[in-house]
Scaffold this motif. Structure first.
Motif, PDB file in Angstrom:
ATOM      1  N   ASP A 197      82.097  79.218  32.714  1.00 42.01           N
ATOM      2  CA  ASP A 197      82.772  78.118  31.771  1.00 42.01           C
ATOM      3  C   ASP A 197      84.177  78.450  32.174  1.00 42.01           C
ATOM      4  OD1 ASP A 197      80.784  77.544  30.503  1.00 42.01           O
ATOM      5  OD2 ASP A 197      81.032  79.204  28.662  1.00 42.01           O
ATOM      6  N   GLY A 198      85.553  77.336  32.407  1.00 41.91           N
ATOM      7  CA  GLY A 198      85.879  77.795  32.516  1.00 41.91           C
ATOM      8  C   GLY A 198      86.998  77.152  34.131  1.00 41.91           C
ATOM      9  N   SER A 199      86.109  77.435  35.262  1.00 46.04           N
ATOM     10  CA  SER A 199      86.338  77.594  36.285  1.00 46.04           C
ATOM     11  C   SER A 199      86.356  76.669  37.184  1.00 46.04           C
ATOM     12  CB  SER A 199      84.693  78.082  36.978  1.00 46.04           C
ATOM     13  OG  SER A 199      84.293  79.083  36.803  1.00 46.04           O
ATOM     14  N   VAL A 200      86.390  75.233  36.396  1.00 46.57           N
ATOM     15  CA  VAL A 200      86.223  74.275  37.136  1.00 46.57           C
ATOM     16  C   VAL A 200      86.842  72.792  35.305  1.00 46.57           C
ATOM     17  CG1 VAL A 200      85.604  71.670  37.912  1.00 46.57           C
ATOM     18  CG2 VAL A 200      85.316  73.458  38.852  1.00 46.57           C
ATOM     19  N   GLY A 201      88.021  72.787  35.729  1.00 46.45           N
ATOM     20  CA  GLY A 201      87.792  71.668  34.584  1.00 46.45           C
ATOM     21  C   GLY A 201      87.854  70.042  35.156  1.00 46.45           C
ATOM     22  N   ILE A 202      87.805  68.817  34.192  1.00 49.41           N
ATOM     23  CA  ILE A 202      87.903  67.508  34.405  1.00 49.41           C
ATOM     24  C   ILE A 202      88.783  67.039  35.076  1.00 49.41           C
ATOM     25  CG2 ILE A 202      86.784  66.132  36.036  1.00 49.41           C
ATOM     26  CD1 ILE A 202      84.181  68.422  35.917  1.00 49.41           C
ATOM     27  N   GLU A 203      89.657  65.944  35.674  1.00 50.17           N
ATOM     28  CA  GLU A 203      90.430  65.048  34.177  1.00 50.17           C
ATOM     29  C   GLU A 203      90.153  64.229  35.340  1.00 50.17           C
ATOM     30  OE1 GLU A 203      92.689  65.671  31.506  1.00 50.17           O
ATOM     31  OE2 GLU A 203      92.910  67.720  31.524  1.00 50.17           O
ATOM     32  N   VAL A 204      89.589  62.521  34.355  1.00 53.90           N
ATOM     33  CA  VAL A 204      88.899  61.790  34.773  1.00 53.90           C
ATOM     34  C   VAL A 204      90.798  60.679  34.174  1.00 53.90           C
ATOM     35  CG1 VAL A 204      87.563  58.720  35.014  1.00 53.90           C
ATOM     36  CG2 VAL A 204      86.621  61.348  34.180  1.00 53.90           C
ATOM     37  N   ALA A 205      91.556  60.749  35.797  1.00 54.72           N
ATOM     38  CA  ALA A 205      93.237  59.286  35.997  1.00 54.72           C
ATOM     39  C   ALA A 205      92.982  59.399  37.023  1.00 54.72           C
ATOM     40  CB  ALA A 205      93.571  60.698  34.772  1.00 54.72           C
ATOM     41  N   ASP A 206      93.663  58.487  36.915  1.00 49.30           N
ATOM     42  CA  ASP A 206      94.899  58.272  38.648  1.00 49.30           C
ATOM     43  C   ASP A 206      95.416  59.623  39.016  1.00 49.30           C
ATOM     44  OD1 ASP A 206      93.249  55.859  39.011  1.00 49.30           O
ATOM     45  OD2 ASP A 206      94.270  54.527  38.397  1.00 49.30           O
ATOM     46  N   PHE A 207      96.037  60.028  40.012  1.00 49.77           N
ATOM     47  CA  PHE A 207      96.957  61.109  40.168  1.00 49.77           C
ATOM     48  C   PHE A 207      98.157  60.699  40.057  1.00 49.77           C
ATOM     49  CE2 PHE A 207      99.271  63.632  43.122  1.00 49.77           C
ATOM     50  CZ  PHE A 207      99.617  64.743  42.310  1.00 49.77           C
ATOM     51  N   GLU A 208      97.989  59.234  40.350  1.00 51.46           N
ATOM     52  CA  GLU A 208      99.758  58.532  40.050  1.00 51.46           C
ATOM     53  C   GLU A 208     100.229  58.533  38.721  1.00 51.46           C
ATOM     54  OE1 GLU A 208      97.845  56.822  42.965  1.00 51.46           O
ATOM     55  OE2 GLU A 208      97.120  57.514  41.631  1.00 51.46           O
ATOM     56  N   ALA A 209      99.353  58.302  37.472  1.00 50.27           N
ATOM     57  CA  ALA A 209      99.090  58.439  36.651  1.00 50.27           C
ATOM     58  C   ALA A 209      99.120  59.191  35.397  1.00 50.27           C
ATOM     59  CB  ALA A 209      98.755  57.210  35.781  1.00 50.27           C
ATOM     60  N   TRP A 210      98.727  60.812  36.064  1.00 46.07           N
ATOM     61  CA  TRP A 210      98.063  61.843  35.943  1.00 46.07           C
ATOM     62  C   TRP A 210      99.584  62.681  35.271  1.00 46.07           C
ATOM     63  CZ3 TRP A 210      97.922  67.148  37.479  1.00 46.07           C
ATOM     64  CH2 TRP A 210      97.096  67.672  36.429  1.00 46.07           C
ATOM     65  N   HIS A 211     100.327  63.124  34.115  1.00 45.20           N
ATOM     66  CA  HIS A 211     100.735  63.844  33.872  1.00 45.20           C
ATOM     67  C   HIS A 211     100.245  65.944  33.666  1.00 45.20           C
ATOM     68  CE1 HIS A 211     104.163  61.026  33.516  1.00 45.20           C
ATOM     69  NE2 HIS A 211     102.740  59.993  32.952  1.00 45.20           N
ATOM     70  N   PRO A 212     100.423  66.907  34.205  1.00 44.61           N
ATOM     71  CA  PRO A 212      99.963  67.527  34.006  1.00 44.61           C
ATOM     72  C   PRO A 212     100.884  68.231  33.271  1.00 44.61           C
ATOM     73  CG  PRO A 212     101.309  67.695  35.653  1.00 44.61           C
ATOM     74  CD  PRO A 212     101.203  66.797  35.694  1.00 44.61           C
ATOM     75  N   THR A 213      99.595  69.893  32.604  1.00 42.52           N
ATOM     76  CA  THR A 213     100.770  70.209  31.515  1.00 42.52           C
ATOM     77  C   THR A 213     101.375  71.667  31.882  1.00 42.52           C
ATOM     78  OG1 THR A 213      98.572  71.386  31.347  1.00 42.52           O
ATOM     79  CG2 THR A 213      99.286  69.379  29.316  1.00 42.52           C
ATOM     80  N   ARG A 214     100.936  72.129  33.310  1.00 46.60           N
ATOM     81  CA  ARG A 214     101.509  72.814  33.625  1.00 46.60           C
ATOM     82  C   ARG A 214     102.141  72.645  35.817  1.00 46.60           C
ATOM     83  NH1 ARG A 214      98.256  77.746  34.863  1.00 46.60           N
ATOM     84  NH2 ARG A 214      99.386  78.403  36.972  1.00 46.60           N
ATOM     85  N   GLN A 215     102.536  73.745  36.169  1.00 44.49           N
ATOM     86  CA  GLN A 215     102.917  73.701  37.662  1.00 44.49           C
ATOM     87  C   GLN A 215     101.690  74.936  38.488  1.00 44.49           C
ATOM     88  OE1 GLN A 215     106.961  74.405  37.972  1.00 44.49           O
ATOM     89  NE2 GLN A 215     106.850  72.686  38.952  1.00 44.49           N
ATOM     90  N   TYR A 216     101.994  74.440  39.824  1.00 41.93           N
ATOM     91  CA  TYR A 216     100.592  75.328  40.137  1.00 41.93           C
ATOM     92  C   TYR A 216     101.091  75.220  41.213  1.00 41.93           C
ATOM     93  CZ  TYR A 216      97.286  72.463  37.112  1.00 41.93           C
ATOM     94  OH  TYR A 216      96.438  71.844  35.912  1.00 41.93           O
ATOM     95  N   GLY A 217     100.214  76.392  41.415  1.00 38.62           N
ATOM     96  CA  GLY A 217     100.555  77.260  42.933  1.00 38.62           C
ATOM     97  C   GLY A 217      99.924  76.839  44.405  1.00 38.62           C
ATOM     98  N   LEU A 218      98.896  75.512  44.452  1.00 38.75           N
ATOM     99  CA  LEU A 218      97.883  75.466  45.242  1.00 38.75           C
ATOM    100  C   LEU A 218      98.345  73.651  44.738  1.00 38.75           C
ATOM    101  CD1 LEU A 218      96.484  75.168  48.457  1.00 38.75           C
ATOM    102  CD2 LEU A 218      94.838  76.380  46.716  1.00 38.75           C
ATOM    103  N   LEU A 219      97.828  72.869  45.415  1.00 38.93           N
ATOM    104  CA  LEU A 219      97.006  71.451  45.739  1.00 38.93           C
ATOM    105  C   LEU A 219      96.578  70.831  46.501  1.00 38.93           C
ATOM    106  CD1 LEU A 219      98.834  68.072  44.157  1.00 38.93           C
ATOM    107  CD2 LEU A 219      98.026  68.387  46.389  1.00 38.93           C
TER     108      LEU A 219
END
Length: 279
Positions: free
Chosen positions: A97-119
């Motif tokens: 649990d917690g290994s993978v979170g899945i958001e069904v969305a277009d990346f162009e319209a998706w708004h992250p709630t944090r910043q990431y060290g790797l995309l």
């Protein structure tokens, strides 16, 4: 008029990013994964802290997702097609649990709630709107964060078999779809600073660009080879009747060839970083 890459193509390129979901299970079965060395290189380049999550754009059915998650990297997946995401959820069910979170969305319209060290993005960056994709990546990454974009490119090792399969398309009046196993253009067409990905990356503020290639060879049966061809958007976009005709003809040719084919896979990886924060 031949079927294929014409202005009357039944599924223009910009509309094809959801076409893989028409048979997500088939796509998942047919497509190969990515070299372990590529995964190691991406993780070394990004230097994520322990437990720091990565962001995956266009996760599909999880061909890259599971490799990163099994390496101990939590992954947030953004996948635009609900059918692909359904297969992704099933494949990730075995993970803690917690290994993978899945958001069904277009990346162009998706708004992250944090910043990431790797995309990272596997086999999908070309489907993201080029007018916004680099800015969206910059916004999702922390200062000094890494971007990793990679694709598999396929070519038949046997030139005689490739010629026979190409001739079958010609006889049926079907153009060979671009960026597929039989596309005669070199892949990757450009390397390093000459490549479009490198130029776009550096022009939009990414630094420390790098381009690496990985080569492997896979043996495929007739059915597995046709399955790979079926997974390409260019073939999926053909009307059913000509598509089935050309697949049937190609299957017979491969059977006559011994029922096996060797496919060389060249995996192309582009790396870069956002600029680090200044003191």
């Amino acid at each position: 008029m031949p079927y294929g890459n014409s202005s009357n193509d039944p599924a223009p390129a910009q509309s094809r990013r959801h076409i893989f979901g028409n048979d997500a299970e088939q796509y998942d079965t047919a497509r190969p994964g990515y070299p372990r060395q590529l995964l190691d290189d991406v993780l070394e380049f990004s230097a994520l802290a322990a437990g720091e999550p990565a962001l995956e754009v266009g996760a599909g059915t999880g061909k890259a997702t599971l490799a990163f998650a099994r390496s101990g990297v939590p992954v947030t997946c953004v996948e635009p097609d609900v059918r692909m995401a359904r297969v992704l959820r099933r494949r990730c069910a075995e993970l803690p649990d917690g290994s993978v979170g899945i958001e069904v969305a277009d990346f162009e319209a998706w708004h992250p709630t944090r910043q990431y060290g790797l995309l990272y993005c596997a086999q999908a960056w070309h489907w993201v709107d080029p007018d916004v994709r680099w800015a969206r990546a910059q916004a999702a990454l922390s200062p000094g964060g890494a971007i990793a974009l990679f694709w598999n490119h396929w070519v038949l090792q046997c030139g005689e078999l490739a010629d026979r399969l190409t001739a079958a398309h010609t006889r049926l009046g079907i153009e060979i779809p671009q960026d597929t196993l039989l596309d005669p253009r070199p892949r990757p067409a450009r390397r390093g600073p000459e490549s479009r990905q490198w130029r776009e990356m550096t022009a939009t503020g990414f630094v420390d660009p790098d381009h690496r290639l990985y080569t492997s060879v896979h043996e495929r049966s007739t059915s597995a080879l046709i399955g790979l061809l079926t997974s390409y958007s260019g073939y999926r976009a053909l009307p059913p009747e000509p598509r089935e005709r050309v697949f049937d003809r190609m299957a017979r040719i491969v059977d006559e060839h011994g029922g096996r084919a060797h496919v060389k896979v060249v995996t192309s990886l582009f790396l870069g970083r956002t600029r680090a924060a200044t003191a």
